[in-house]
Motif scaffolding. Sequence first.
Motif, PDB file in Angstrom:
ATOM      1  N   TYR A 102      -9.902  12.890  21.218  1.00 36.45           N
ATOM      2  CA  TYR A 102     -10.373  11.780  20.384  1.00 36.45           C
ATOM      3  C   TYR A 102      -9.364  11.503  19.267  1.00 36.45           C
ATOM      4  O   TYR A 102      -9.033  10.336  18.980  1.00 36.45           O
ATOM      5  CB  TYR A 102     -11.745  12.150  19.824  1.00 36.45           C
ATOM      6  CG  TYR A 102     -12.451  11.109  18.999  1.00 36.45           C
ATOM      7  CD1 TYR A 102     -12.163   9.751  19.096  1.00 36.45           C
ATOM      8  CD2 TYR A 102     -13.459  11.493  18.116  1.00 36.45           C
ATOM      9  CE1 TYR A 102     -12.842   8.815  18.335  1.00 36.45           C
ATOM     10  CE2 TYR A 102     -14.149  10.569  17.348  1.00 36.45           C
ATOM     11  CZ  TYR A 102     -13.831   9.226  17.452  1.00 36.45           C
ATOM     12  OH  TYR A 102     -14.504   8.310  16.693  1.00 36.45           O
ATOM     13  N   HIS A 282     -21.723  14.005  22.371  1.00 40.31           N
ATOM     14  CA  HIS A 282     -22.799  13.361  21.623  1.00 40.31           C
ATOM     15  C   HIS A 282     -22.469  13.335  20.133  1.00 40.31           C
ATOM     16  O   HIS A 282     -22.091  14.361  19.557  1.00 40.31           O
ATOM     17  CB  HIS A 282     -24.120  14.112  21.806  1.00 40.31           C
ATOM     18  CG  HIS A 282     -24.553  14.250  23.217  1.00 40.31           C
ATOM     19  ND1 HIS A 282     -25.405  15.249  23.641  1.00 40.31           N
ATOM     20  CD2 HIS A 282     -24.255  13.520  24.321  1.00 40.31           C
ATOM     21  CE1 HIS A 282     -25.616  15.131  24.927  1.00 40.31           C
ATOM     22  NE2 HIS A 282     -24.926  14.089  25.372  1.00 40.31           N
ATOM     23  N   LYS A 283     -22.599  12.171  19.525  1.00 43.45           N
ATOM     24  CA  LYS A 283     -22.608  12.064  18.071  1.00 43.45           C
ATOM     25  C   LYS A 283     -24.057  11.813  17.659  1.00 43.45           C
ATOM     26  O   LYS A 283     -24.626  10.769  17.977  1.00 43.45           O
ATOM     27  CB  LYS A 283     -21.730  10.902  17.592  1.00 43.45           C
ATOM     28  CG  LYS A 283     -20.247  11.033  17.878  1.00 43.45           C
ATOM     29  CD  LYS A 283     -19.532   9.786  17.347  1.00 43.45           C
ATOM     30  CE  LYS A 283     -18.057   9.774  17.644  1.00 43.45           C
ATOM     31  NZ  LYS A 283     -17.422   8.516  17.181  1.00 43.45           N
ATOM     32  N   ARG A 365     -25.663   9.565  20.310  1.00 49.21           N
ATOM     33  CA  ARG A 365     -24.789   8.513  20.818  1.00 49.21           C
ATOM     34  C   ARG A 365     -23.850   9.115  21.867  1.00 49.21           C
ATOM     35  O   ARG A 365     -23.099  10.043  21.554  1.00 49.21           O
ATOM     36  CB  ARG A 365     -23.969   7.900  19.687  1.00 49.21           C
ATOM     37  CG  ARG A 365     -24.772   7.432  18.478  1.00 49.21           C
ATOM     38  CD  ARG A 365     -23.821   6.985  17.381  1.00 49.21           C
ATOM     39  NE  ARG A 365     -24.498   6.589  16.162  1.00 49.21           N
ATOM     40  CZ  ARG A 365     -24.641   7.360  15.083  1.00 49.21           C
ATOM     41  NH1 ARG A 365     -24.159   8.597  15.094  1.00 49.21           N
ATOM     42  NH2 ARG A 365     -25.240   6.905  14.000  1.00 49.21           N
ATOM     43  N   CYS A 367     -20.554   9.438  23.762  1.00 49.29           N
ATOM     44  CA  CYS A 367     -19.213   8.986  23.387  1.00 49.29           C
ATOM     45  C   CYS A 367     -18.144   9.599  24.293  1.00 49.29           C
ATOM     46  O   CYS A 367     -18.172  10.794  24.585  1.00 49.29           O
ATOM     47  CB  CYS A 367     -18.910   9.388  21.939  1.00 49.29           C
ATOM     48  SG  CYS A 367     -20.090   8.771  20.734  1.00 49.29           S
ATOM     49  N   THR A 368     -17.180   8.781  24.680  1.00 44.72           N
ATOM     50  CA  THR A 368     -15.982   9.270  25.353  1.00 44.72           C
ATOM     51  C   THR A 368     -14.859   9.400  24.328  1.00 44.72           C
ATOM     52  O   THR A 368     -14.858   8.704  23.311  1.00 44.72           O
ATOM     53  CB  THR A 368     -15.538   8.309  26.464  1.00 44.72           C
ATOM     54  OG1 THR A 368     -15.157   7.060  25.871  1.00 44.72           O
ATOM     55  CG2 THR A 368     -16.652   8.071  27.469  1.00 44.72           C
ATOM     56  N   MET A 371     -12.879   6.093  23.494  1.00 44.63           N
ATOM     57  CA  MET A 371     -13.629   5.005  22.851  1.00 44.63           C
ATOM     58  C   MET A 371     -13.912   3.828  23.789  1.00 44.63           C
ATOM     59  O   MET A 371     -14.119   2.712  23.336  1.00 44.63           O
ATOM     60  CB  MET A 371     -12.905   4.529  21.576  1.00 44.63           C
ATOM     61  CG  MET A 371     -12.811   5.602  20.505  1.00 44.63           C
ATOM     62  SD  MET A 371     -11.535   5.285  19.253  1.00 44.63           S
ATOM     63  CE  MET A 371     -10.032   5.732  20.154  1.00 44.63           C
ATOM     64  N   ALA A 391     -21.137   4.817  23.018  1.00 41.66           N
ATOM     65  CA  ALA A 391     -20.951   5.301  21.647  1.00 41.66           C
ATOM     66  C   ALA A 391     -21.858   4.564  20.664  1.00 41.66           C
ATOM     67  O   ALA A 391     -23.063   4.497  20.854  1.00 41.66           O
ATOM     68  CB  ALA A 391     -19.482   5.202  21.254  1.00 41.66           C
ATOM     69  N   HIS A 392     -21.261   3.975  19.619  1.00 47.42           N
ATOM     70  CA  HIS A 392     -22.021   3.306  18.567  1.00 47.42           C
ATOM     71  C   HIS A 392     -22.494   1.907  18.973  1.00 47.42           C
ATOM     72  O   HIS A 392     -23.193   1.253  18.189  1.00 47.42           O
ATOM     73  CB  HIS A 392     -21.166   3.184  17.302  1.00 47.42           C
ATOM     74  CG  HIS A 392     -20.747   4.485  16.719  1.00 47.42           C
ATOM     75  ND1 HIS A 392     -21.347   5.042  15.605  1.00 47.42           N
ATOM     76  CD2 HIS A 392     -19.777   5.365  17.087  1.00 47.42           C
ATOM     77  CE1 HIS A 392     -20.779   6.188  15.303  1.00 47.42           C
ATOM     78  NE2 HIS A 392     -19.812   6.410  16.189  1.00 47.42           N
TER      79      HIS A 392
END
Length: 427
Positions: A102, A282-283, A365, A367-368, A371, A391-392
């Motif tokens: 990331y 995960h976020k 969320r 997420c990769t 992005m 994601a978001h």
Amino acid sequence: MRTSSDSTLPAYDALVLGAGIIGTSTALHLQQRGLSVCLVDWQAPGSGTSHGNAGLIERASVVPYSFPQSPLALLRYAANRQTDVHFQWRALPAMAGWLWRYWRESAPGPLEQAAQDMLPLIERCVTEHDALIQAAGLQNLVRAAGWIDIYREPAAFAAAAADARALAGRYGLQADVLDSAALAAREPALLPHARMAGGIHWLDPWTVSSPGKLVQGYADLFCRRGGTLIHADARSLRPNTSGGWQLATPDGDLQAAQAVIALGPDAPELFRPLGYALPLAHKRGYHLHFQPSPDAPPPRHPLCDSRAGFVLAPMEQGVRLTTGVELALPDAPINRIQLTRAERIARQYWPLGQAIEAEPWMGRRPCTPDMRPIISAAPRHPGLWFNFGHAHHGLTLGPASGRLLAEMMTGEPTFTHPAPYSAHRFL
């Protein structure tokens, strides 16, 4: 609709696993193209991750949320005292490889490429939502009035204003740069002693007063048009003997020629047993509602405090305070530290009422590290498709992503080249 020879249940052209915004949008787009579709989830549509966001259809978010590159910023976050990002120390070893990638993908060159790859989806987000909103009769849930990015420090506001003008010019966006007086005029309930530096009012995004209701309304539209919604555990998905897919339910096996995994943060429970090592992390994020009152009205627009990473959003349930990013192990208990910090800051400039819920909502969320979502055929399993990792921006991109995947599945020309979202990039 075909009837299966080895099951009392009907057979479908496609099973869509996951009734959040991504799965429900995918089911609608497949249905519009003449496929018989069964939408499967163990809970009600829109009651998972899709329910808990800030309600933004974010047309202005043309640059993905990236990993900080500045050494000073990294040092600041390493202290783990920031409001916008908080991490559980024991989660970091398990996430180290994902975080390293990331960080590399957030360098200026890769980030610029990610922004260009995501732009076709972002550009269509409002128009694709609008088509479904009109068809479902959900106009009462949506406002086309944008949201406001607020700043407490003059230097941060000056930098943000310059960036906003550059982005607006480059991408054809509309934004009002508001000094402190203009911000107070646009949001009169801001506390007069707050001394805000200013704000950026992004005018292109739409806002939703109940994201969960919006997704439920889309699912209702799918059912009114003849679609089937079944409550079942998607983890029983497996290939069938005829080259398609089947899913166990209490009433028998569902059969379909094709299946779509659109389970957001729960997608790894299906793709990992099939042999796909896709880097989906995960976020976590939280929200809590506060009761409006004559002395504590809701904001006229969602207010985002970028430095602190939270949003104050007017919702049907009250004023929703949403948090930034928490990195934690999957089984970690709810941690209120970000909400506590965010509430303390928010009360410095907004007259929040009393909290409505005793306990906050927590969501994940998916997420990769690069992005970009995964909108793709499964490389080694004919008839299996992926649509997750937004994601978001799950709420923002649901209908556009659903359209793109439906075009791919039915062999139509796609509105944008799907290669940037292929699962092959991770294999």
